[in-house]
Design a protein around this motif. Structure first.
Motif, PDB file in Angstrom:
ATOM      1  N   ARG A  68      14.149   8.859  11.064  1.00  0.00           N
ATOM      2  CA  ARG A  68      13.148   9.344  10.110  1.00  0.00           C
ATOM      3  C   ARG A  68      11.842   8.626  10.397  1.00  0.00           C
ATOM      4  O   ARG A  68      11.773   7.406  10.398  1.00  0.00           O
ATOM      5  CB  ARG A  68      13.606   9.081   8.671  1.00  0.00           C
ATOM      6  N   PHE A  69      10.816   9.410  10.698  1.00  0.00           N
ATOM      7  CA  PHE A  69       9.494   8.845  10.911  1.00  0.00           C
ATOM      8  C   PHE A  69       8.669   9.139   9.666  1.00  0.00           C
ATOM      9  O   PHE A  69       8.139  10.240   9.496  1.00  0.00           O
ATOM     10  CB  PHE A  69       8.835   9.443  12.153  1.00  0.00           C
ATOM     11  N   GLY A  70       8.594   8.153   8.783  1.00  0.00           N
ATOM     12  CA  GLY A  70       7.872   8.336   7.535  1.00  0.00           C
ATOM     13  C   GLY A  70       8.477   9.457   6.722  1.00  0.00           C
ATOM     14  O   GLY A  70       9.642   9.405   6.334  1.00  0.00           O
ATOM     15  N   SER A  71       7.696  10.520   6.487  1.00  0.00           N
ATOM     16  CA  SER A  71       8.141  11.634   5.647  1.00  0.00           C
ATOM     17  C   SER A  71       8.945  12.682   6.409  1.00  0.00           C
ATOM     18  O   SER A  71       9.444  13.624   5.804  1.00  0.00           O
ATOM     19  CB  SER A  71       6.913  12.327   5.033  1.00  0.00           C
ATOM     20  N   TYR A  72       9.070  12.528   7.733  1.00  0.00           N
ATOM     21  CA  TYR A  72       9.627  13.615   8.541  1.00  0.00           C
ATOM     22  C   TYR A  72      10.950  13.242   9.212  1.00  0.00           C
ATOM     23  O   TYR A  72      11.065  12.167   9.808  1.00  0.00           O
ATOM     24  CB  TYR A  72       8.623  14.011   9.631  1.00  0.00           C
ATOM     25  N   PRO A 224       1.594  11.426   5.851  1.00  0.00           N
ATOM     26  CA  PRO A 224       0.307  12.129   5.727  1.00  0.00           C
ATOM     27  C   PRO A 224      -0.628  11.561   4.664  1.00  0.00           C
ATOM     28  O   PRO A 224      -1.842  11.573   4.848  1.00  0.00           O
ATOM     29  CB  PRO A 224       0.738  13.562   5.384  1.00  0.00           C
ATOM     30  N   TRP A 225      -0.084  11.063   3.555  1.00  0.00           N
ATOM     31  CA  TRP A 225      -0.971  10.588   2.487  1.00  0.00           C
ATOM     32  C   TRP A 225      -1.673   9.277   2.846  1.00  0.00           C
ATOM     33  O   TRP A 225      -2.560   8.817   2.127  1.00  0.00           O
ATOM     34  CB  TRP A 225      -0.226  10.469   1.161  1.00  0.00           C
ATOM     35  N   LEU A 226      -1.297   8.678   3.997  1.00  0.00           N
ATOM     36  CA  LEU A 226      -2.017   7.490   4.478  1.00  0.00           C
ATOM     37  C   LEU A 226      -3.042   7.844   5.567  1.00  0.00           C
ATOM     38  O   LEU A 226      -3.757   6.980   6.060  1.00  0.00           O
ATOM     39  CB  LEU A 226      -1.028   6.471   5.061  1.00  0.00           C
ATOM     40  N   LEU A 231      -5.264   3.628   9.464  1.00  0.00           N
ATOM     41  CA  LEU A 231      -4.904   2.201   9.498  1.00  0.00           C
ATOM     42  C   LEU A 231      -4.986   1.588  10.894  1.00  0.00           C
ATOM     43  O   LEU A 231      -5.289   0.408  11.046  1.00  0.00           O
ATOM     44  CB  LEU A 231      -3.490   2.012   8.932  1.00  0.00           C
ATOM     45  N   GLN A 232      -4.693   2.376  11.919  1.00  0.00           N
ATOM     46  CA  GLN A 232      -4.706   1.830  13.290  1.00  0.00           C
ATOM     47  C   GLN A 232      -6.024   2.088  14.020  1.00  0.00           C
ATOM     48  O   GLN A 232      -6.206   1.638  15.151  1.00  0.00           O
ATOM     49  CB  GLN A 232      -3.552   2.446  14.099  1.00  0.00           C
ATOM     50  N   GLY A 233      -6.916   2.851  13.399  1.00  0.00           N
ATOM     51  CA  GLY A 233      -8.189   3.161  14.038  1.00  0.00           C
ATOM     52  C   GLY A 233      -8.109   4.275  15.065  1.00  0.00           C
ATOM     53  O   GLY A 233      -9.090   4.555  15.763  1.00  0.00           O
ATOM     54  N   TYR A 234      -6.951   4.945  15.164  1.00  0.00           N
ATOM     55  CA  TYR A 234      -6.779   5.980  16.187  1.00  0.00           C
ATOM     56  C   TYR A 234      -7.642   7.218  15.926  1.00  0.00           C
ATOM     57  O   TYR A 234      -8.179   7.822  16.854  1.00  0.00           O
ATOM     58  CB  TYR A 234      -5.316   6.404  16.296  1.00  0.00           C
ATOM     59  N   ILE A 235      -7.754   7.619  14.650  1.00  0.00           N
ATOM     60  CA  ILE A 235      -8.522   8.836  14.323  1.00  0.00           C
ATOM     61  C   ILE A 235      -9.982   8.660  14.737  1.00  0.00           C
ATOM     62  O   ILE A 235     -10.593   9.561  15.310  1.00  0.00           O
ATOM     63  CB  ILE A 235      -8.435   9.167  12.817  1.00  0.00           C
ATOM     64  N   LYS A 236     -10.526   7.498  14.454  1.00  0.00           N
ATOM     65  CA  LYS A 236     -11.918   7.211  14.826  1.00  0.00           C
ATOM     66  C   LYS A 236     -12.093   7.350  16.341  1.00  0.00           C
ATOM     67  O   LYS A 236     -13.058   7.940  16.823  1.00  0.00           O
ATOM     68  CB  LYS A 236     -12.297   5.804  14.366  1.00  0.00           C
ATOM     69  N   ARG A 237     -11.122   6.810  17.089  1.00  0.00           N
ATOM     70  CA  ARG A 237     -11.183   6.890  18.552  1.00  0.00           C
ATOM     71  C   ARG A 237     -11.027   8.333  19.021  1.00  0.00           C
ATOM     72  O   ARG A 237     -11.689   8.769  19.974  1.00  0.00           O
ATOM     73  CB  ARG A 237     -10.105   5.998  19.176  1.00  0.00           C
ATOM     74  N   MET A 238     -10.142   9.092  18.366  1.00  0.00           N
ATOM     75  CA  MET A 238      -9.949  10.496  18.742  1.00  0.00           C
ATOM     76  C   MET A 238     -11.221  11.302  18.534  1.00  0.00           C
ATOM     77  O   MET A 238     -11.606  12.134  19.377  1.00  0.00           O
ATOM     78  CB  MET A 238      -8.802  11.108  17.928  1.00  0.00           C
TER      79      MET A 238
END
Length: 508
Positions: A68-72, A224-226, A231-238
């Motif tokens: 289980r990865f978080g909610s999935y 998803p709600w996080l 938290l890891q800065g990945y979205i900013k890099r993407m």
């Protein structure tokens, strides 16, 4: 969820026996899955190299494992039987992709071939690849480009004789130049080209970043709600990477459209972007190919064609530097079949079984994608009586399959001989070896990648003697990797070459 997964048989010799339980997860703790924590599930068990983390877990929980990865919910297949089940027998049930942030921010909102959802758009994209972009006729028409760029690589190595070189830089340059000329029509990254919009160094960084970010375990993809916290800065890099690629690709499309307009009725498609732009104008397409789609496909073509060949060739030379006796056998075959008065050509590859075996063994131990890009079940599926609910994420760990002792003798050793006299291939039909995947979601450009890898490795071995830098022993050569959508070496290979063929062959 009312279904839980477990295996009575953790052996790889037989398909695992899987049962369906119609009791709640609170009532039954199935033995074939690690105990999930609240909120995060099993994310706490994923280290910096998830394929290795899941490999260790599969030793305990068996070749089919529920995690289980978080909610999935997710299932991990780590055997030939399960790879065949997910990628062939029920391929159509598992052709969807999870909607990860990487697909949204780096591939034009899932507009590319890798991350687009299964449906008319994806089927049309796949058909374009197979019929238009990677047809045998088109690849053959571009062979002169591959020949010229590999000759440039060999000349660069010749001029670096006796010096310590960073092999990955040279390999990335040759594969990037091959792809740029085939896809874009010219070396957009050539330092000498006028108005270069991206430097070669910057573009290589962009490709490395693309592969890293498309393979990371981003917490927001699992919880998803996080997501908004990044938290890891990945979205900013993407987002930053997406803007950089878009600036480059807009420039490419504008240049191509200018030529189409200026040439009018005399226009002839010269490269893959020309072909894509023509297809975008085709009124008979089932789904309109928009500008974003053309850019997304172009990015896929550049990235996929560059990374696989450079990474695999670097791994091959790294492994061989630890085993001089393999170098010797390869040289004997090359001298016997090719001789010392010419280079290896694409048509020679079938006459070089030992070189082919080296490439296959490299792909077994160091698959470019150690875990195939995640799939997601489109419908409820049943495996040996167990229900895999719709929406379950599916991971196939080809890294584990490549180390399965029931398939491979001494699986941790680099032994090309294991492939001699055997018909195991890398084209998606032999599930023991799946470096390019299999089924509908198999890498559509695998035939091009394979050509570049085989000819590059063959000529690197044919044209040069290789050694480690002074003061470095074979034991000092690290074989650690970095995890992403691909797995390059953690420490780039440094080595020294010495030419061994007549000087005129190098253009000297």
């Amino acid at each position: 969820m009312g279904h839980e997964l477990f295996s009575n048989n953790a052996s790889n010799n037989h398909p695992p026996q899987i049962h369906s339980l119609h009791t709640s997860p609170q009532e039954v703790q199935p033995p074939s899955r690690p105990q999930p924590w609240p909120i995060i599930g099993n994310l706490n068990l994923m280290g910096a190299l998830p394929h290795r983390s899941l490999h260790e877990l599969s030793k305990k929980y068996g070749p089919l494992m529920s995690v289980r990865f978080g909610s999935y919910p997710a299932v991990v297949g780590s055997s030939v039987e399960l790879a065949k089940y997910f990628l062939k027998t029920h391929d159509v049930l598992f052709t969807n992709r999870p909607k990860f942030a990487a697909g949204k921010y780096t591939t034009y909102n899932y507009s590319d071939i890798t991350w687009s959802q299964y449906g008319p758009y994806w089927r049309q994209a796949r058909k374009m690849c197979l019929v238009e972009l990677f047809s045998a006729k088109r690849l053959e028409s571009y062979e002169y480009i591959r020949v010229e760029e590999i000759c440039n690589l060999l000349q660069d190595l010749y001029s670096s004789s006796g010096k310590v070189i960073m092999l990955k830089d040279l390999l990335s340059t040759v594969s990037l130049n091959v792809i740029s000329r085939m896809v874009l029509g010219k070396k957009y990254l050539d330092k000498s080209s006028e108005g270069a919009i991206v430097s070669p160094e910057e573009f290589k960084w962009m490709l490395d970043e693309l592969f890293l970010l498309n393979g990371v375990l981003n917490i927001g993809d699992s919880i998803p709600w996080l997501n908004f916290l990044d938290l890891q800065g990945y979205i900013k890099r993407m987002k930053k990477l997406g803007k950089m690629f878009d600036r480059f690709l807009e420039h490419v499309l504008d240049e191509h459209n200018e030529r189409r307009t200026s040439e009018g009725e005399n226009f002839v498609a010269k490269d893959m972007v020309d072909v894509l732009l023509q297809l975008a104008d085709d009124p008979t397409l089932e789904v309109k190919l928009k500008r974003e789609g053309v850019k997304a496909f172009t990015q896929d073509l550049i990235a996929g064609g560059t990374e696989s060949s450079a990474v695999t060739a670097e791994w091959a030379i790294s492994e061989l530097l630890k085993r001089p006796e393999i170098f010797k056998k390869a040289t004997e075959e090359l001298d016997r079949v090719i001789g010392r008065e010419r280079w290896v050509e694409e048509k020679d590859i079938n006459q070089l079984p030992y070189i082919n075996a080296i490439v296959k063994e490299t792909m077994r131990l160091h698959p470019v994608a150690p875990m195939l890009t995640p799939r997601q079940s489109r419908e409820d599926a049943v495996f040996n009586g167990y229900d895999i609910p719709v929406g379950t994420r599916v991971l196939v760990n080809v890294w584990t399959i490549g180390r399965d002792p029931t398939i491979w003798d001494k699986p941790d050793e680099f032994r090309p001989e294991r492939f001699l006299g055997k018909s195991i291939d890398v084209k998606g039909q032999d599930f023991e070896l799946l470096p390019f995947g299999s089924g509908r979601r198999m890498c559509p450009g695998y035939s091009l990648g394979l050509k570049v890898i085989q000819v590059s490795v063959a000529n690197l071995l044919h044209g040069f003697n290789w050694r480690l830098p002074d003061g470095m022993k074979e034991a000092d050569l690290s074989l650690e990797e970095i995890f992403g959508l691909s797995t390059p070496k953690k420490e780039p290979l440094q080595c020294v070459v010495k030419p061994k063929l007549p000087a005129h062959l190098y253009g000297a």
